[in-house]
Design a protein around this motif. Structure first.
Motif, PDB file in Angstrom:
ATOM      1  N   GLY A   2      77.431   0.598 -56.285  1.00  0.00           N
ATOM      2  CA  GLY A   2      76.248  -0.198 -56.566  1.00  0.00           C
ATOM      3  C   GLY A   2      75.217  -0.089 -55.469  1.00  0.00           C
ATOM      4  N   THR A   3      74.034  -0.555 -55.764  1.00  0.00           N
ATOM      5  CA  THR A   3      72.972  -0.590 -54.764  1.00  0.00           C
ATOM      6  C   THR A   3      72.219  -1.907 -54.861  1.00  0.00           C
ATOM      7  OG1 THR A   3      70.929   0.491 -53.999  1.00  0.00           O
ATOM      8  CG2 THR A   3      71.397   0.625 -56.331  1.00  0.00           C
ATOM      9  N   ASP A   4      71.876  -2.464 -53.721  1.00  0.00           N
ATOM     10  CA  ASP A   4      71.002  -3.628 -53.650  1.00  0.00           C
ATOM     11  C   ASP A   4      69.598  -3.108 -53.348  1.00  0.00           C
ATOM     12  OD1 ASP A   4      73.225  -5.225 -53.972  1.00  0.00           O
ATOM     13  OD2 ASP A   4      73.495  -5.548 -51.825  1.00  0.00           O
ATOM     14  N   PHE A   5      68.614  -3.621 -54.061  1.00  0.00           N
ATOM     15  CA  PHE A   5      67.259  -3.113 -53.864  1.00  0.00           C
ATOM     16  C   PHE A   5      66.243  -4.218 -54.127  1.00  0.00           C
ATOM     17  CE2 PHE A   5      68.173  -2.497 -58.349  1.00  0.00           C
ATOM     18  CZ  PHE A   5      66.981  -2.786 -58.998  1.00  0.00           C
ATOM     19  N   MET A   6      65.017  -3.959 -53.711  1.00  0.00           N
ATOM     20  CA  MET A   6      63.910  -4.862 -53.983  1.00  0.00           C
ATOM     21  C   MET A   6      63.047  -4.268 -55.081  1.00  0.00           C
ATOM     22  SD  MET A   6      64.531  -7.317 -51.932  1.00  0.00           S
ATOM     23  CE  MET A   6      63.043  -8.324 -51.909  1.00  0.00           C
ATOM     24  N   ASP A   7      62.732  -5.086 -56.061  1.00  0.00           N
ATOM     25  CA  ASP A   7      61.791  -4.707 -57.109  1.00  0.00           C
ATOM     26  C   ASP A   7      60.408  -5.140 -56.641  1.00  0.00           C
ATOM     27  OD1 ASP A   7      60.369  -4.177 -59.396  1.00  0.00           O
ATOM     28  OD2 ASP A   7      61.206  -5.842 -60.549  1.00  0.00           O
ATOM     29  N   LEU A   8      59.588  -4.175 -56.259  1.00  0.00           N
ATOM     30  CA  LEU A   8      58.265  -4.450 -55.715  1.00  0.00           C
ATOM     31  C   LEU A   8      57.191  -4.465 -56.792  1.00  0.00           C
ATOM     32  CD1 LEU A   8      58.418  -2.182 -52.525  1.00  0.00           C
ATOM     33  CD2 LEU A   8      59.233  -4.523 -52.819  1.00  0.00           C
ATOM     34  N   GLY A   9      57.597  -4.238 -58.034  1.00  0.00           N
ATOM     35  CA  GLY A   9      56.617  -4.192 -59.102  1.00  0.00           C
ATOM     36  C   GLY A   9      55.866  -2.878 -59.159  1.00  0.00           C
ATOM     37  N   THR A  10      56.341  -1.871 -58.422  1.00  0.00           N
ATOM     38  CA  THR A  10      55.667  -0.570 -58.390  1.00  0.00           C
ATOM     39  C   THR A  10      56.318   0.427 -59.337  1.00  0.00           C
ATOM     40  OG1 THR A  10      57.078   0.198 -56.574  1.00  0.00           O
ATOM     41  CG2 THR A  10      55.019  -0.910 -55.982  1.00  0.00           C
ATOM     42  N   GLY A  11      57.410   0.050 -59.929  1.00  0.00           N
ATOM     43  CA  GLY A  11      58.092   0.962 -60.840  1.00  0.00           C
ATOM     44  C   GLY A  11      59.263   1.689 -60.222  1.00  0.00           C
ATOM     45  N   MET A  12      59.368   1.692 -58.894  1.00  0.00           N
ATOM     46  CA  MET A  12      60.485   2.339 -58.220  1.00  0.00           C
ATOM     47  C   MET A  12      61.152   1.351 -57.270  1.00  0.00           C
ATOM     48  SD  MET A  12      60.781   5.278 -59.527  1.00  0.00           S
ATOM     49  CE  MET A  12      61.904   6.163 -58.449  1.00  0.00           C
ATOM     50  N   THR A  60      71.295  -6.637 -62.273  1.00  0.00           N
ATOM     51  CA  THR A  60      71.322  -8.088 -62.079  1.00  0.00           C
ATOM     52  C   THR A  60      70.209  -8.487 -61.117  1.00  0.00           C
ATOM     53  OG1 THR A  60      72.842  -8.087 -60.171  1.00  0.00           O
ATOM     54  CG2 THR A  60      73.843  -8.183 -62.362  1.00  0.00           C
ATOM     55  N   ARG A  61      69.744  -9.703 -61.297  1.00  0.00           N
ATOM     56  CA  ARG A  61      68.832 -10.308 -60.312  1.00  0.00           C
ATOM     57  C   ARG A  61      69.685 -11.084 -59.329  1.00  0.00           C
ATOM     58  NH1 ARG A  61      66.348 -15.421 -60.295  1.00  0.00           N
ATOM     59  NH2 ARG A  61      66.850 -15.762 -62.497  1.00  0.00           N
ATOM     60  N   GLN A  62      69.440 -10.888 -58.049  1.00  0.00           N
ATOM     61  CA  GLN A  62      70.250 -11.553 -57.031  1.00  0.00           C
ATOM     62  C   GLN A  62      69.680 -12.927 -56.659  1.00  0.00           C
ATOM     63  OE1 GLN A  62      70.662  -8.883 -53.659  1.00  0.00           O
ATOM     64  NE2 GLN A  62      72.527  -8.040 -54.535  1.00  0.00           N
ATOM     65  N   PHE A 108      61.390  -5.876 -42.982  1.00  0.00           N
ATOM     66  CA  PHE A 108      61.394  -6.888 -44.033  1.00  0.00           C
ATOM     67  C   PHE A 108      60.533  -6.402 -45.197  1.00  0.00           C
ATOM     68  CE2 PHE A 108      59.373 -10.539 -46.143  1.00  0.00           C
ATOM     69  CZ  PHE A 108      60.511 -11.186 -46.607  1.00  0.00           C
ATOM     70  N   VAL A 109      61.090  -6.476 -46.402  1.00  0.00           N
ATOM     71  CA  VAL A 109      60.382  -6.063 -47.606  1.00  0.00           C
ATOM     72  C   VAL A 109      60.358  -7.247 -48.560  1.00  0.00           C
ATOM     73  CG1 VAL A 109      60.312  -4.440 -49.530  1.00  0.00           C
ATOM     74  CG2 VAL A 109      61.151  -3.691 -47.297  1.00  0.00           C
ATOM     75  N   ASP A 110      59.181  -7.669 -48.958  1.00  0.00           N
ATOM     76  CA  ASP A 110      59.040  -8.815 -49.835  1.00  0.00           C
ATOM     77  C   ASP A 110      59.008  -8.351 -51.285  1.00  0.00           C
ATOM     78  OD1 ASP A 110      58.767 -11.401 -50.639  1.00  0.00           O
ATOM     79  OD2 ASP A 110      56.663 -11.598 -50.101  1.00  0.00           O
ATOM     80  N   GLY A 111      59.825  -8.948 -52.126  1.00  0.00           N
ATOM     81  CA  GLY A 111      59.878  -8.575 -53.531  1.00  0.00           C
ATOM     82  C   GLY A 111      60.964  -9.366 -54.230  1.00  0.00           C
ATOM     83  N   ARG A 112      61.383  -8.898 -55.377  1.00  0.00           N
ATOM     84  CA  ARG A 112      62.431  -9.561 -56.137  1.00  0.00           C
ATOM     85  C   ARG A 112      63.765  -8.882 -55.842  1.00  0.00           C
ATOM     86  NH1 ARG A 112      62.255  -9.715 -62.674  1.00  0.00           N
ATOM     87  NH2 ARG A 112      61.990  -7.487 -62.267  1.00  0.00           N
ATOM     88  N   PRO A 113      64.726  -9.599 -55.258  1.00  0.00           N
ATOM     89  CA  PRO A 113      66.015  -8.968 -54.924  1.00  0.00           C
ATOM     90  C   PRO A 113      66.829  -8.683 -56.169  1.00  0.00           C
ATOM     91  CG  PRO A 113      66.068 -11.301 -54.370  1.00  0.00           C
ATOM     92  CD  PRO A 113      64.668 -11.002 -54.808  1.00  0.00           C
ATOM     93  N   MET A 114      67.288  -7.454 -56.284  1.00  0.00           N
ATOM     94  CA  MET A 114      68.015  -6.998 -57.460  1.00  0.00           C
ATOM     95  C   MET A 114      69.241  -6.189 -57.032  1.00  0.00           C
ATOM     96  SD  MET A 114      65.932  -7.931 -60.015  1.00  0.00           S
ATOM     97  CE  MET A 114      66.519  -6.932 -61.386  1.00  0.00           C
ATOM     98  N   SER A 115      70.100  -5.908 -57.994  1.00  0.00           N
ATOM     99  CA  SER A 115      71.212  -4.991 -57.749  1.00  0.00           C
ATOM    100  C   SER A 115      71.450  -4.169 -59.004  1.00  0.00           C
ATOM    101  CB  SER A 115      72.482  -5.746 -57.347  1.00  0.00           C
ATOM    102  OG  SER A 115      72.975  -6.516 -58.425  1.00  0.00           O
ATOM    103  N   ALA A 116      71.994  -2.984 -58.804  1.00  0.00           N
ATOM    104  CA  ALA A 116      72.328  -2.093 -59.907  1.00  0.00           C
ATOM    105  C   ALA A 116      73.750  -1.602 -59.728  1.00  0.00           C
ATOM    106  CB  ALA A 116      71.362  -0.913 -59.957  1.00  0.00           C
TER     107      ALA A 116
END
Length: 231
Positions: free
Chosen positions: A95-105, A47-49, A24-32
């Motif tokens: 496309g890819t679904d990813f979490m934006d952790l605020g770390t820049g990657m 997009t923000r999911q 489990f990874v906590d962050g902002r769910p996003m997609s590209a």
């Protein structure tokens, strides 16, 4: 059927072999969304999911839509991150679904080697077809969002509603509908199942989400969602 793991899920005797454990990874769910043509890959947009969204009655961890997202720093980092996907030899649209952790990657959750559910949001937001000529991200004309509205209780879909205009104009592919994926009249939909898709647009992400919320509340009233289901 995604849920948090229990201690028994780690027991080699009692664990269900059909389950897959994922961190489990906590962050902002996003997609590209990306396009690859002539040996070059371009980011089509972000997009923000919407995930497990209560005002859409979505299930835990359930996908509930996308809102177009403009973030130059994140877009730049996604382009840098493309090398991490090189071994998959992805072509054309993906496309890819990813979490934006605020770390820049981005923290990648999954890769979808196809036209994604968020593509139409970006097409309406930019006025550019995803399968059209490749190139750098087009600027947003407006923020566009879509929400997947789930049934909070069993329902029979009515003959008429606010979706009628969208049905009447469904042949105009560049006219953003207010509603899509509309069931046939009389369809019986079980609790927890998706009912339809609703769209909205505005000048900001916050206003776009507020309009999606307003339309979801309108459906709650029309479909007689019990008061205790309102969030």
């Amino acid at each position: 059927h995604v849920r948090f793991a229990k201690s028994s899920d780690f027991d080699p005797v009692s664990a269900n072999p059909a389950y897959c454990l994922q961190r489990f990874v906590d962050g902002r769910p996003m997609s590209a969304l990306f396009r690859r043509d002539a040996g070059e890959t371009h980011l089509f947009g972000l997009t923000r999911q919407l995930i497990a969204t209560d005002w859409l009655h979505a299930p835990p961890f359930g996908y509930a839509g996308n809102i177009s997202h403009s973030d130059a720093d994140l877009a730049r980092n996604m382009t840098v991150h493309l090398q991490a996907y090189a071994d998959f030899e992805l072509r054309h649209g993906w496309g890819t679904d990813f979490m934006d952790l605020g770390t820049g990657m981005p923290w990648t959750i999954e890769i979808n080697p196809r036209y994604t559910a968020g593509a139409e949001v970006l097409e309406f937001a930019t006025g550019r077809a995803f399968l059209g000529p490749a190139g750098p991200p087009a600027p947003f004309h407006r923020v566009v969002g879509k929400g997947i509205y789930y049934a909070a209780a069993p329902l029979t879909f009515p003959a008429s509603g606010p979706w009628d205009e969208s049905l009447a104009n469904c042949t105009d592919v560049w006219r953003r509908p207010d509603f899509a994926d509309i069931p046939a009249t009389g369809s019986v939909i079980a609790a927890g199942q998706p009912v339809l898709t609703l769209f909205a647009e505005a000048g900001t992400e916050a206003d776009c989400e507020a309009e999606l919320r307003r339309r979801a509340a309108e459906l709650d009233t029309l479909l007689r969602v019990p008061l205790e289901e309102h969030k």
